[in-house]
Design a protein around this motif. Structure first.
Motif, PDB file in Angstrom:
ATOM      1  N   LEU A  38     -46.562  67.870  16.272  1.00  0.00           N
ATOM      2  CA  LEU A  38     -47.710  67.952  17.183  1.00  0.00           C
ATOM      3  C   LEU A  38     -48.322  69.346  17.153  1.00  0.00           C
ATOM      4  CD1 LEU A  38     -46.476  65.874  20.224  1.00  0.00           C
ATOM      5  CD2 LEU A  38     -48.498  65.412  18.833  1.00  0.00           C
ATOM      6  N   ARG A  70     -50.167  69.614  13.869  1.00  0.00           N
ATOM      7  CA  ARG A  70     -51.354  68.760  13.846  1.00  0.00           C
ATOM      8  C   ARG A  70     -52.491  69.332  14.675  1.00  0.00           C
ATOM      9  NH1 ARG A  70     -51.666  62.710  16.346  1.00  0.00           N
ATOM     10  NH2 ARG A  70     -53.861  62.398  15.980  1.00  0.00           N
ATOM     11  N   HIS A  71     -52.146  69.942  15.813  1.00  0.00           N
ATOM     12  CA  HIS A  71     -53.178  70.463  16.704  1.00  0.00           C
ATOM     13  C   HIS A  71     -53.506  71.925  16.450  1.00  0.00           C
ATOM     14  CE1 HIS A  71     -53.751  66.891  19.067  1.00  0.00           C
ATOM     15  NE2 HIS A  71     -52.450  66.709  19.078  1.00  0.00           N
TER      16      HIS A  71
END
Length: 175
Positions: free
Chosen positions: A28, A31-32
Motif C-alpha cells: 500500500l 502503491r500510494h
C-alpha cells in the motif's frame, strides 16, 4: 509437475497472517507513493528479520495477480518484459507530486471549507508533499506580514496547542 516439500520449520498460520499484513502495508505504501511509510515498513521488517517471509508473500501476491490477469503463456511474457524493464535502483517509491494541490488546500483553509480540506487530504496519497507545499506558501507570506505579527501568530499557536508557555528567566545573574 510441481514438487513441494513440507518443511519441519514451516511458519504457523498466525505468523503467515502477520506476514501477509506486513506485505500489504508495504504494498500500500509503495502503491500510494508514500516513501516515508514504505521506508518505515522496510525498517521494521529488517529489525524483525522478517524479510524472507514477506518477500515470499510479495512474490506470491504478484504471481496470483499475474495468474488471474493473464493466460499462462501471456503471463510469462509479461513477467519477462517486467524483468527487462526493471529499474537499476528499486529503493525509491514512484511519487505523484501532481496530486498534492497545496494552493487549493490554502484556499480551502482560508475559506473555512472543512469538507474540501478533508477531501484534499484524503485524496493525496502522500501528504508530505501537501504539507510541504503549505509550508512553502506560509514561508512566502511571512515577509509580507507587518513587523511583530509573525511572533503574535506563533505565540497564539503555542497557546492553542501547547498550553501556557512558562516564562524563561534571563540567564544574566547579578553579581
Amino acid at each position: 509437475m510441481v514438487v513441494t516439500e513440507e518443511l519441519a520449520d514451516e511458519l504457523p498460520a498466525e505468523a503467515v497472517e502477520e506476514a501477509k499484513a506486513r506485505a500489504a502495508t508495504l504494498l500500500l505504501a509503495f502503491r500510494h507513493g508514500n516513501q516515508l511509510a514504505y521506508d518505515h515498513a522496510l525498517d521494521r521488517l529488517f529489525a524483525e528479520h522478517a524479510e524472507r517471509e514477506v518477500t515470499t508473500l510479495l512474490v506470491w501476491i504478484a504471481a496470483e495477480a499475474v495468474r488471474k490477469a493473464y493466460a499462462p503463456e501471456v503471463g510469462d511474457r509479461v513477467l519477462r518484459g517486467l524483468a527487462r524493464r526493471a529499474p537499476a535502483d528499486t529503493s525509491r517509491v514512484a511519487i505523484d507530486e501532481e496530486t498534492a494541490d497545496a494552493a487549493r488546500l490554502l484556499e480551502a483553509v482560508g475559506a473555512g471549507e472543512v469538507g474540501v480540506v478533508r477531501a484534499l487530504v484524503a485524496a493525496t496519497a502522500d501528504t508530505t508533499f501537501l504539507l510541504g507545499g503549505l509550508l512553502q506558501a506560509v514561508a512566502m507570506m511571512l515577509p509580507l506580514l507587518p513587523e511583530g505579527e509573525a511572533g503574535e501568530v506563533v505565540a497564539e499557536l503555542r497557546r492553542r496547542h501547547c498550553g501556557p508557555v512558562p516564562e524563561i528567566p534571563e540567564a544574566r545573574g547579578e553579581a
